[in-house]
Design a protein around this motif. Sequence first.
Motif, mmCIF file in Angstrom:
data_model
loop_
_atom_site.group_PDB
_atom_site.id
_atom_site.type_symbol
_atom_site.label_atom_id
_atom_site.label_comp_id
_atom_site.label_asym_id
_atom_site.label_seq_id
_atom_site.Cartn_x
_atom_site.Cartn_y
_atom_site.Cartn_z
ATOM 1 N N GLU A 145 -1.921 -5.257 2.302
ATOM 2 C CA GLU A 145 -2.387 -3.975 1.776
ATOM 3 C C GLU A 145 -2.455 -2.911 2.860
ATOM 4 O OE1 GLU A 145 -6.037 -4.861 -0.284
ATOM 5 O OE2 GLU A 145 -4.950 -5.731 -1.999
ATOM 6 N N LEU A 146 -2.882 -3.291 4.050
ATOM 7 C CA LEU A 146 -2.911 -2.358 5.174
ATOM 8 C C LEU A 146 -1.502 -1.861 5.479
ATOM 9 C CD1 LEU A 146 -4.492 -1.040 7.560
ATOM 10 C CD2 LEU A 146 -3.968 -3.110 8.867
ATOM 11 N N ALA A 147 -0.545 -2.778 5.561
ATOM 12 C CA ALA A 147 0.847 -2.403 5.842
ATOM 13 C C ALA A 147 1.381 -1.460 4.774
ATOM 14 C CB ALA A 147 1.720 -3.657 5.935
ATOM 15 N N TYR A 148 1.110 -1.767 3.520
ATOM 16 C CA TYR A 148 1.599 -0.928 2.423
ATOM 17 C C TYR A 148 0.990 0.469 2.471
ATOM 18 C CZ TYR A 148 2.377 1.117 -2.098
ATOM 19 O OH TYR A 148 2.739 1.998 -3.089
ATOM 20 N N ALA A 149 -0.326 0.555 2.582
ATOM 21 C CA ALA A 149 -0.988 1.862 2.555
ATOM 22 C C ALA A 149 -0.523 2.747 3.709
ATOM 23 C CB ALA A 149 -2.504 1.684 2.593
ATOM 24 N N LEU A 150 -0.455 2.189 4.907
ATOM 25 C CA LEU A 150 -0.014 2.977 6.061
ATOM 26 C C LEU A 150 1.427 3.446 5.896
ATOM 27 C CD1 LEU A 150 -1.530 0.894 8.986
ATOM 28 C CD2 LEU A 150 -2.272 3.156 8.216
ATOM 29 N N ARG B 240 -1.331 -0.495 -9.716
ATOM 30 C CA ARG B 240 -2.653 0.140 -9.703
ATOM 31 C C ARG B 240 -3.342 -0.065 -8.354
ATOM 32 N NH1 ARG B 240 -6.536 -0.127 -14.715
ATOM 33 N NH2 ARG B 240 -4.700 0.970 -15.425
ATOM 34 N N ARG B 241 -3.244 -1.269 -7.810
ATOM 35 C CA ARG B 241 -3.865 -1.541 -6.509
ATOM 36 C C ARG B 241 -3.199 -0.710 -5.417
ATOM 37 N NH1 ARG B 241 -8.115 -1.908 -3.610
ATOM 38 N NH2 ARG B 241 -7.896 -3.222 -1.777
ATOM 39 N N GLY B 242 -1.888 -0.572 -5.478
ATOM 40 C CA GLY B 242 -1.181 0.267 -4.512
ATOM 41 C C GLY B 242 -1.669 1.701 -4.548
ATOM 42 N N ASP B 243 -1.850 2.223 -5.769
ATOM 43 C CA ASP B 243 -2.366 3.590 -5.912
ATOM 44 C C ASP B 243 -3.771 3.716 -5.328
ATOM 45 O OD1 ASP B 243 -0.002 4.217 -7.207
ATOM 46 O OD2 ASP B 243 -0.883 4.177 -9.231
ATOM 47 N N GLU B 244 -4.610 2.703 -5.568
ATOM 48 C CA GLU B 244 -5.975 2.714 -5.024
ATOM 49 C C GLU B 244 -5.957 2.718 -3.499
ATOM 50 O OE1 GLU B 244 -7.694 -0.825 -6.671
ATOM 51 O OE2 GLU B 244 -7.907 0.050 -8.683
ATOM 52 N N LEU B 245 -5.103 1.894 -2.924
ATOM 53 C CA LEU B 245 -5.022 1.809 -1.458
ATOM 54 C C LEU B 245 -4.607 3.132 -0.843
ATOM 55 C CD1 LEU B 245 -3.230 -1.636 -1.249
ATOM 56 C CD2 LEU B 245 -5.580 -1.162 -0.474
ATOM 57 N N VAL B 246 -3.594 3.739 -1.424
ATOM 58 C CA VAL B 246 -3.096 5.014 -0.901
ATOM 59 C C VAL B 246 -4.158 6.100 -1.053
ATOM 60 C CG1 VAL B 246 -1.359 6.810 -1.229
ATOM 61 C CG2 VAL B 246 -0.681 4.404 -1.195
#
Length: 171
Positions: free
Chosen positions: A113-118, A155-161
């Motif tokens: 999740e850290l890698a994706y959000a960054l 949805r989780r990706g959107d939350e992380l961003v």
Amino acid sequence: MRRNEYAHGVTVPIERVRAALRSLHPGPLSHADADTVVDIVQHAIDPDLELAWHNEDTVGSDHVAMFFTLGTAVYELAGRTETPKPNLASTEDDEQQRLHLLAANLEDQPTRELAYALTHVLAIHTPWRGISLGEAYEQGHFIVDLRRMLSIADRRGDELVATLTEALATR
């Protein structure tokens, strides 16, 4: 206080970057995972990084500087003090395969999740000069592909961003 540029010249204090990363990944990060996260994030800015590294372009320099700030903060999560060194060896042909291998190396979900959000935030806030619709379309596909490779739900990706963007926003 170290500061850096984010999203078209907005200054972000390094302390805010550290706090933002801790909000996404509160636990320890291994050295190997830190390297992998930084390698994945680099894919968001490879064109700017390649030009800036060879001193051929200064337009994307604030974007490249933000990559190094994010990378340094990721390394700090792993207890490291050095600045990340970019990997400029990959070619467009092997980029997708390399990204798959990197994603597969991240086993725990908070690190994925850290890698994706960054990567998402850096890719979307790229200060591209005159970006074409085709390039924007490719960047969107890159983000969707990465999310799938890292097994992150939409949805989780959107939350992380949203979490990372809010944490980095100037107040």
